[in-house]
Design an enzyme around this catalytic site. Structure first.
Site, PDB file in Angstrom:
ATOM      1  N   ASP A  73      84.803 102.467  27.342  1.00 59.01           N
ATOM      2  CA  ASP A  73      83.383 102.107  27.312  1.00 59.01           C
ATOM      3  C   ASP A  73      83.255 100.626  27.684  1.00 59.01           C
ATOM      4  O   ASP A  73      84.170  99.836  27.440  1.00 59.01           O
ATOM      5  CB  ASP A  73      82.845 102.350  25.895  1.00 59.01           C
ATOM      6  CG  ASP A  73      81.339 102.184  25.781  1.00 59.01           C
ATOM      7  OD1 ASP A  73      80.623 103.188  25.851  1.00 59.01           O
ATOM      8  OD2 ASP A  73      80.884 101.018  25.640  1.00 59.01           O
ATOM      9  N   ASP A 132      79.351 103.312  30.759  1.00 62.32           N
ATOM     10  CA  ASP A 132      78.416 102.207  31.002  1.00 62.32           C
ATOM     11  C   ASP A 132      79.059 101.019  31.735  1.00 62.32           C
ATOM     12  O   ASP A 132      78.378 100.036  32.026  1.00 62.32           O
ATOM     13  CB  ASP A 132      77.731 101.736  29.699  1.00 62.32           C
ATOM     14  CG  ASP A 132      78.650 101.717  28.498  1.00 62.32           C
ATOM     15  OD1 ASP A 132      79.860 101.975  28.646  1.00 62.32           O
ATOM     16  OD2 ASP A 132      78.146 101.444  27.387  1.00 62.32           O
ATOM     17  N   HIS A 174      81.717  98.392  26.289  1.00 62.82           N
ATOM     18  CA  HIS A 174      81.755  97.545  25.085  1.00 62.82           C
ATOM     19  C   HIS A 174      83.015  97.788  24.268  1.00 62.82           C
ATOM     20  O   HIS A 174      83.555  98.897  24.263  1.00 62.82           O
ATOM     21  CB  HIS A 174      80.532  97.848  24.212  1.00 62.82           C
ATOM     22  CG  HIS A 174      79.219  97.767  24.945  1.00 62.82           C
ATOM     23  ND1 HIS A 174      78.651  98.859  25.573  1.00 62.82           N
ATOM     24  CD2 HIS A 174      78.395  96.716  25.170  1.00 62.82           C
ATOM     25  CE1 HIS A 174      77.508  98.490  26.140  1.00 62.82           C
ATOM     26  NE2 HIS A 174      77.329  97.193  25.922  1.00 62.82           N
ATOM     27  N   HIS A 230      81.015 101.927  17.716  1.00 63.48           N
ATOM     28  CA  HIS A 230      80.634 100.671  17.046  1.00 63.48           C
ATOM     29  C   HIS A 230      80.478 100.834  15.520  1.00 63.48           C
ATOM     30  O   HIS A 230      80.368  99.840  14.813  1.00 63.48           O
ATOM     31  CB  HIS A 230      79.318 100.126  17.598  1.00 63.48           C
ATOM     32  CG  HIS A 230      79.402  99.677  19.034  1.00 63.48           C
ATOM     33  ND1 HIS A 230      80.336  98.751  19.459  1.00 63.48           N
ATOM     34  CD2 HIS A 230      78.683 100.028  20.127  1.00 63.48           C
ATOM     35  CE1 HIS A 230      80.173  98.552  20.779  1.00 63.48           C
ATOM     36  NE2 HIS A 230      79.195  99.318  21.199  1.00 63.48           N
TER      37      HIS A 230
HETATM   38 ZN   LIG Z   1      78.901 100.936  25.563  1.00 66.53          ZN
END
Ligand SMILES: [Zn+2]
Length: 310
Positions: A161, A248, A163, A124
């Site tokens: 991931d 995740d 995200h 991120h």
């Molecule tokens: Zn994540």
């Protein structure tokens, strides 16, 4: 054989209260790899700290000095969910340097597959800001380092991931030498990763986002890699494969809305391993991102490594 990059100092980046991105995550994975017999069979590498000059491969000087000085100024949070402590700047440089050591080993050493058990995570982090538990973008810096230090031309980054890796996407947005592929839950944090985000300028077509809805399972992820990633890889022909290995999306993960299991992570790793063998001399640098469940995280990491070694 497998190379594992790890170091006790990665535990020093600590939240002051409860936070899912805890130092215990690395201990859980270590335990899991030991139980599975993978730890003993691996080559173990320690990291080195990345220099500030090396951080400039991706980040702005302003961002680097902001992170370096934030804790001295009494800050404990870089944004709503990204904490720092007095060790965080050093640990974050050591996380980046851990990826560099893995790249060195995979590109010029004897081993071809490395897994970096590092934190804080990175995907991120954008060139000019930290966010989403991430201070510096470990995988993006690793790709740049491989290009600069080892003369690697084309790098593929596969990010599964839960995200979207907004920071990695931004870093290579207009760069055709790094292909960024992400499969992720959407709409969800951080809000980016729509299918029409495909890169820009000379990099147009070198970013591929596959947003998936809530509840997507192993089949959906495997199909996505087979039908969307593999045809692109044939065209791109990567010389090095990197993975933003977040776990995740596991059905048990506290942050998840997906239904992925260990079996899914194993199959995805097998597919990426095939890609690496076919185009990149088997060279894979896998970098830990998210994954927050006490038992699902280590089980997923074990399955991941079994898939990479297949
Ligand atoms: Zn994540």
């Amino acid at each position: 054989m497998l190379t594992l990059v790890h170091h006790p100092d990665y535990l020093l980046h600590r939240p002051s209260g409860h936070h899912p991105e805890s130092p215990e995550r690395l201990k859980w994975i270590e335990e899991g790899l030991k139980e599975a017999g993978l730890w003993e069979r691996a080559l173990h590498l320690g990291p080195r700290p990345a220099s500030e000059e090396e951080l400039l491969l991706v980040h702005t000087p302003e961002h680097i000095s902001y992170v370096a000085s934030a804790w001295r100024e009494g800050r404990r949070w870089l944004d709503l969910d990204t904490y720092i402590c007095s060790h965080s700047y050093d640990v974050a440089k050591l996380a980046v340097g851990g990826v560099f050591r893995a790249v060195d080993e995979v590109c010029s050493g004897d081993e071809r597959i490395a897994f970096c058990l590092i934190r804080p995570p990175g995907h991120h982090a954008e060139p000019d800001r930290s966010m989403g538990f991430c201070l510096f973008n470990n995988v993006a810096l690793g790709a740049r380092y491989a290009q600069r230090t080892h003369g690697v031309g084309r790098v593929l980054i596969v990010d599964w991931d839960l995200h979207h890796g907004n920071g990695t996407q931004v870093t290579f947005w207009d760069d055709p030498s790094v292909f960024y592929f992400s499969v992720h839950l959407y709409p969800y944090y951080p809000g980016t990763g729509r299918a029409d985000e495909r890169g820009g300028g000379p990099g147009e077509g070198y970013t591929l986002n596959v947003p998936l809805p809530w509840g997507s399972d192993d089949d959906a992820y495997e199909r996505t890699l087979r039908e969307r990633l593999l045809p692109e890889v044939e065209r791109f022909r990567p010389e090095l494969v990197m993975i933003s290995a977040g776990f995740d999306a596991h059905r048990a993960d506290p942050l998840s809305g997906m239904e992925v299991t260990e079996e899914g992570f194993l199959k995805m790793a097998e597919m990426v391993s095939e890609v690496a063998k076919e185009y990149a001399g088997g060279r894979i640098v896998s970098v830990l991102e998210g994954g927050y469940h006490r038992s699902a995280l280590p089980r997923s990491a074990v399955a991941h490594l079994k898939g990479l070694l297949s």
